[in-house]
Each structure stands twice: as structure tokens, then as C-alpha cells.
Design a protein around this motif. Sequence first.
Motif, PDB file in Angstrom:
ATOM      1  N   MET A 271     118.910 -25.474 -20.527  1.00 14.11           N
ATOM      2  CA  MET A 271     118.207 -24.976 -21.716  1.00 14.11           C
ATOM      3  C   MET A 271     117.395 -26.098 -22.356  1.00 14.11           C
ATOM      4  N   ALA A 272     116.318 -25.753 -22.965  1.00 19.46           N
ATOM      5  CA  ALA A 272     115.426 -26.746 -23.528  1.00 19.46           C
ATOM      6  C   ALA A 272     116.079 -27.435 -24.720  1.00 19.46           C
ATOM      7  N   ALA A 273     115.942 -28.751 -24.740  1.00 15.00           N
ATOM      8  CA  ALA A 273     116.401 -29.487 -25.902  1.00 15.00           C
ATOM      9  C   ALA A 273     115.316 -29.390 -26.971  1.00 15.00           C
ATOM     10  N   SER A 274     115.685 -29.495 -28.220  1.00 12.84           N
ATOM     11  CA  SER A 274     114.663 -29.391 -29.259  1.00 12.84           C
ATOM     12  C   SER A 274     114.301 -30.767 -29.802  1.00 12.84           C
ATOM     13  N   LYS A 275     115.113 -31.769 -29.454  1.00  7.86           N
ATOM     14  CA  LYS A 275     114.885 -33.070 -30.081  1.00  7.86           C
ATOM     15  C   LYS A 275     113.989 -33.984 -29.251  1.00  7.86           C
ATOM     16  N   ARG A 276     113.793 -35.187 -29.802  1.00 10.71           N
ATOM     17  CA  ARG A 276     112.942 -36.160 -29.130  1.00 10.71           C
ATOM     18  C   ARG A 276     113.801 -37.247 -28.482  1.00 10.71           C
ATOM     19  N   THR A 277     113.467 -37.582 -27.249  1.00 11.14           N
ATOM     20  CA  THR A 277     114.161 -38.651 -26.535  1.00 11.14           C
ATOM     21  C   THR A 277     113.118 -39.657 -26.080  1.00 11.14           C
ATOM     22  N   ILE A 278     113.450 -40.925 -26.185  1.00 12.11           N
ATOM     23  CA  ILE A 278     112.514 -41.985 -25.777  1.00 12.11           C
ATOM     24  C   ILE A 278     113.203 -42.912 -24.769  1.00 12.11           C
ATOM     25  N   ILE A 279     112.518 -43.165 -23.667  1.00  8.37           N
ATOM     26  CA  ILE A 279     113.007 -44.170 -22.715  1.00  8.37           C
ATOM     27  C   ILE A 279     112.096 -45.382 -22.847  1.00  8.37           C
ATOM     28  N   LYS A 280     112.672 -46.495 -23.238  1.00 13.23           N
ATOM     29  CA  LYS A 280     111.871 -47.710 -23.442  1.00 13.23           C
ATOM     30  C   LYS A 280     112.117 -48.725 -22.329  1.00 13.23           C
ATOM     31  N   ASN A 281     111.119 -49.554 -22.114  1.00 15.26           N
ATOM     32  CA  ASN A 281     111.234 -50.682 -21.178  1.00 15.26           C
ATOM     33  C   ASN A 281     111.408 -50.187 -19.734  1.00 15.26           C
ATOM     34  N   GLY A 282     111.900 -51.059 -18.886  1.00 17.76           N
ATOM     35  CA  GLY A 282     112.108 -50.675 -17.493  1.00 17.76           C
ATOM     36  C   GLY A 282     110.837 -50.703 -16.668  1.00 17.76           C
ATOM     37  N   THR A 283     110.978 -50.302 -15.416  1.00 15.37           N
ATOM     38  CA  THR A 283     109.859 -50.243 -14.482  1.00 15.37           C
ATOM     39  C   THR A 283     109.663 -48.791 -14.093  1.00 15.37           C
ATOM     40  N   LEU A 284     108.421 -48.326 -14.178  1.00 18.19           N
ATOM     41  CA  LEU A 284     108.153 -46.904 -13.969  1.00 18.19           C
ATOM     42  C   LEU A 284     107.558 -46.615 -12.580  1.00 18.19           C
ATOM     43  N   ILE A 285     108.242 -45.749 -11.855  1.00 11.26           N
ATOM     44  CA  ILE A 285     107.726 -45.178 -10.607  1.00 11.26           C
ATOM     45  C   ILE A 285     107.386 -43.737 -10.988  1.00 11.26           C
ATOM     46  N   ASP A 286     106.093 -43.442 -11.159  1.00  8.71           N
ATOM     47  CA  ASP A 286     105.765 -42.170 -11.831  1.00  8.71           C
ATOM     48  C   ASP A 286     105.629 -40.959 -10.905  1.00  8.71           C
ATOM     49  N   GLY A 287     105.729 -41.170  -9.588  1.00  6.03           N
ATOM     50  CA  GLY A 287     105.638 -40.036  -8.658  1.00  6.03           C
ATOM     51  C   GLY A 287     104.237 -39.820  -8.106  1.00  6.03           C
TER      52      GLY A 287
ATOM     53  N   SER B  66     101.890 -47.914  -6.920  1.00  7.83           N
ATOM     54  CA  SER B  66     102.792 -49.025  -7.243  1.00  7.83           C
ATOM     55  C   SER B  66     103.513 -48.738  -8.553  1.00  7.83           C
ATOM     56  N   ALA B  67     104.623 -49.440  -8.747  1.00  8.07           N
ATOM     57  CA  ALA B  67     105.399 -49.293  -9.978  1.00  8.07           C
ATOM     58  C   ALA B  67     104.743 -50.128 -11.073  1.00  8.07           C
ATOM     59  N   VAL B  68     104.903 -49.717 -12.312  1.00 11.18           N
ATOM     60  CA  VAL B  68     104.328 -50.470 -13.430  1.00 11.18           C
ATOM     61  C   VAL B  68     105.390 -50.688 -14.509  1.00 11.18           C
ATOM     62  N   ALA B  69     105.155 -51.692 -15.339  1.00 14.28           N
ATOM     63  CA  ALA B  69     106.068 -51.918 -16.472  1.00 14.28           C
ATOM     64  C   ALA B  69     105.927 -50.739 -17.430  1.00 14.28           C
ATOM     65  N   ASN B  70     107.049 -50.185 -17.840  1.00 15.78           N
ATOM     66  CA  ASN B  70     107.030 -49.034 -18.741  1.00 15.78           C
ATOM     67  C   ASN B  70     107.137 -49.509 -20.186  1.00 15.78           C
ATOM     68  N   THR B  71     106.300 -48.983 -21.056  1.00 17.23           N
ATOM     69  CA  THR B  71     106.455 -49.269 -22.481  1.00 17.23           C
ATOM     70  C   THR B  71     107.390 -48.221 -23.070  1.00 17.23           C
ATOM     71  N   ALA B  72     106.955 -46.959 -23.012  1.00 13.89           N
ATOM     72  CA  ALA B  72     107.823 -45.896 -23.543  1.00 13.89           C
ATOM     73  C   ALA B  72     107.432 -44.549 -22.952  1.00 13.89           C
ATOM     74  N   ILE B  73     108.446 -43.774 -22.628  1.00 15.61           N
ATOM     75  CA  ILE B  73     108.240 -42.373 -22.255  1.00 15.61           C
ATOM     76  C   ILE B  73     108.824 -41.554 -23.406  1.00 15.61           C
ATOM     77  N   VAL B  74     107.995 -40.715 -24.002  1.00 18.37           N
ATOM     78  CA  VAL B  74     108.470 -39.890 -25.115  1.00 18.37           C
ATOM     79  C   VAL B  74     108.638 -38.459 -24.616  1.00 18.37           C
ATOM     80  N   ILE B  75     109.828 -37.910 -24.815  1.00 21.18           N
ATOM     81  CA  ILE B  75     110.140 -36.542 -24.386  1.00 21.18           C
ATOM     82  C   ILE B  75     110.334 -35.698 -25.642  1.00 21.18           C
ATOM     83  N   GLU B  76     109.569 -34.630 -25.742  1.00 24.54           N
ATOM     84  CA  GLU B  76     109.738 -33.689 -26.863  1.00 24.54           C
ATOM     85  C   GLU B  76     110.269 -32.393 -26.269  1.00 24.54           C
TER      86      GLU B  76
END
Length: 429
Positions: free
Chosen positions: A1-17, A21-31
Motif C-alpha cells: 500500500m502506498a505510504a503517505s509520508k516523505r522518505t529521504i535517502i542521503k549520501n551513498g553511491t547511486l546506480i540508477d538503472g 556508471s554509478a554517481v555520488a548520490n546527494t539525496a533521493i526524495v520519496i513522496e
Amino acid sequence: MAASKRTIIKNGTLIDGVSSSAVANTAIVIEGNRIASVGALPPGAEQGADVLDAAQQWIMPGMIDGHVHISSHQGALPGVRFTSTPEYATLWCARIVGKVLNAGVTGISVPGGKWFVDAAVRDAVAGGMIEGPRIFCAGRALTPYGGIFDNSTPANPQGTDDSVGVLCNSIEDYLRETRRQAQRGVNMIKVADSYWGDTQTISLPDLEAVVGEAHRRNLPVCTHSRGSGSTRDAALASVDWIFHADWATDEDLDVVAKKKIPIMPVFTQCQIITEQDEKMGFASAMRDRVKRQLDANYAAIRKARSRGIEILSGTDSGNAAAFAHGAYHGREPELLMKEIGFSAMEAIHACTRLNAKTIGLDGKVGVIAPGMLADIIVWKCDPLADIRVLQQPEHLSLIIKDGRLVERGREGFRALRTEPPRANVTAQG
Ligand SMILES: [Zn+2]
């Protein structure tokens, strides 16, 4: 079920699909259940949000296994007299789908199962009753006399009612079964030609009838096809993807390439059989047989790739006791690298973005970008440095499915490789 809140993943290395190449991640914001932004953190975004720190970790889309069975096989349990019943099969599925999700697999495509158990389990997961990956399922595989799922006998010419296949021996049979399964809410139609591809059991007109009817009802069609003619005719009939293609010739593959049909080889199952011993029920003669077949499949897929045919990733987990759920979903990417020459990044793309079509979510999942559904996993080790990380759920630090952080415990990991006593070891499609 869909969450209603906001989640943020900070830092890390992003493999975006998508990126090579992978890049340094600043932030992924999930609403809610979607990715709202990737990159710089919008001002004030952290307020009221769940903030997850992925420093020194690797972020990628949740894996999608394009070939998993859930109701096909049930192990024996003390005290259970009839394991192959709809009731027991449903309980079995409810128990194992959580293991799949715990392994970092947020979506599975299920090409064939018993009764309509898989559709019921899919709905139970989607409705939040049990924890599991997104499930996109076929019903019983449509198979003729001599097809892989034909278990008929002279005494029982229709086969058993708990078969993963349903016998179809005329265009009328194929149409009726396609319509019946569509009415019962399957997501796709699975067709199944002969076991090892040495004969072609389904004709081009049969395939065209199924594809025409299924596509009219917006259902994709996939086919178990290890043979030459079966692979060529599947492409001519415009199925949506082809499993295996072991004996496809240059001419067959030219047709597949021209029609732009993806192939999912599903090497993992045969590879595991070649590594098993008598204790697991695999006699050495069978292992040798499977090894020859597997080598032919590797050769065919190398040729397919050189023609630009899209190669998808599936494992056949759950086909038999030897292919435990949760243990092998990341094995196919390793084989695609080792045997077919994929880079680690290409192998990850195969089991994320490219596989999204096998769960009916092409362009909606399998990529970490704004607007996509938020299925995300984070590893403590770099899967690009060692692709085998994808087979080691103990290195996962978090799993987000549909925007929601999946709760996992150490118990979950221990249970991952524990199976009840083994019974049926017959590997099928
Ligand atoms: Zn299968």
C-alpha cells in the motif's frame, strides 16, 4: 500500500538503472510511493521526513526476477498428507513470498502455477495482507500433448488437476483457456512447448491464436521455448518474450531480432542442476544432459546478443526444491557476465529496468528517477565490484517497496536458506 509520508535517502553511491556508471548520490526524495526528486535536496525537505543515511553504501532499483514460480512446487512437511492442494499451496506461497522480498527482489514475474493460487497471493500482497514483492502472474501454462507440462496418462488423458500446465490441443482449446484465465484475472498468458526443445509441439497458428486473443485483452504472452522452430514461430506470432531459446539457429535468431522480441534465457536453473549432486535428486546422467543443453543455451544467447536482441534476467526460483526462494535471484546477473560477456552494469540493468516489462511496469519501475515508483534497495558492498553481492541478502541494508521501508530482522535472513524436507525434485519450465 502506498505510504503517505516523505522518505529521504542521503549520501551513498547511486546506480540508477539507466546510466552506464554509478554517481555520488546527494539525496533521493520519496513522496508516498513515488520518487519525487534525485539530486540536490530541496530546501526544507528533511522536515518531517524519514531520513536514511546511505554513506559508504550502494543504492539501486529493487531487483526484478523475470522467472519465479511460487505455487508450482511444495515441499513435504511432517503431518501434511496432501501437499499439492490449493489450500496448502496458498499457505506455502504466503510463507515464501516474504523471503523473495527479503532478498532485495521487489518484483517477480510468475510464468505458471497451480489453479489460480498465484493470482490470489498477488492480491493478498497488493492488499497488504502479507509481505512480498510485486507479483505479475500467469495461470497454468497452456501446453499440448507432448508439451513440458503434459502429465496425462492413458488412464487420465486430461492430466492431473494440480498440474502447472493445462492441456490445449486445438485452437479452440487455446482460445477458451486464454479467455478463461483472462476472466480469472491473470496478468499474462504462459505457453509451453516441449521440455528440452527437441520437438516442436505448438504450431504457428496455435501461437497466433493465443497471442491474438491475449493481446486483445491486454495480456502479454510468454513462452517456454528451447527449440529452433518453436523460437522462430514464437517470434513470428509476436509473443512478448521468449524463455530459453537453446537450439535457436542463426536464421531463427534473425527472425527474433527483426521482430524485436526479448529473450530471457533463465540460465540459473540449469546451472544449479549442474552443480547439484545425488543428495539433491540429480543423477550424474541428468547433470551431464543438462550441461550439454546449458552450453548450447549459452552459445545461442551470445549469438542473440550480437544481433542486438534484448536479454532479460530470470532464475526459475521455486521451480523445484533445489531452487529455494530468496537464494538465487541474483545469480542470473553473474551468469550473464561470466558466460555472455555483460558488464556488471549491463547485468544490473537486465534485472531492473529491462525486466520491468515482465511485471507490466515498463517505464514505471526499475529506474531511480523522478516520477518512478519507489522500489529501491541499498547494499553495504559494491555490486559493480563483485556482482555476487546481489546473491547475498545479508549485505542489504534496506529495502523500500512502493515507497515503504520493509521491516526486516535477522530471523528473516536466517530463514532465507532454510527449507523444509525435500520431496519433488523434478525440474520443469
Ligand atoms: Zn519456469
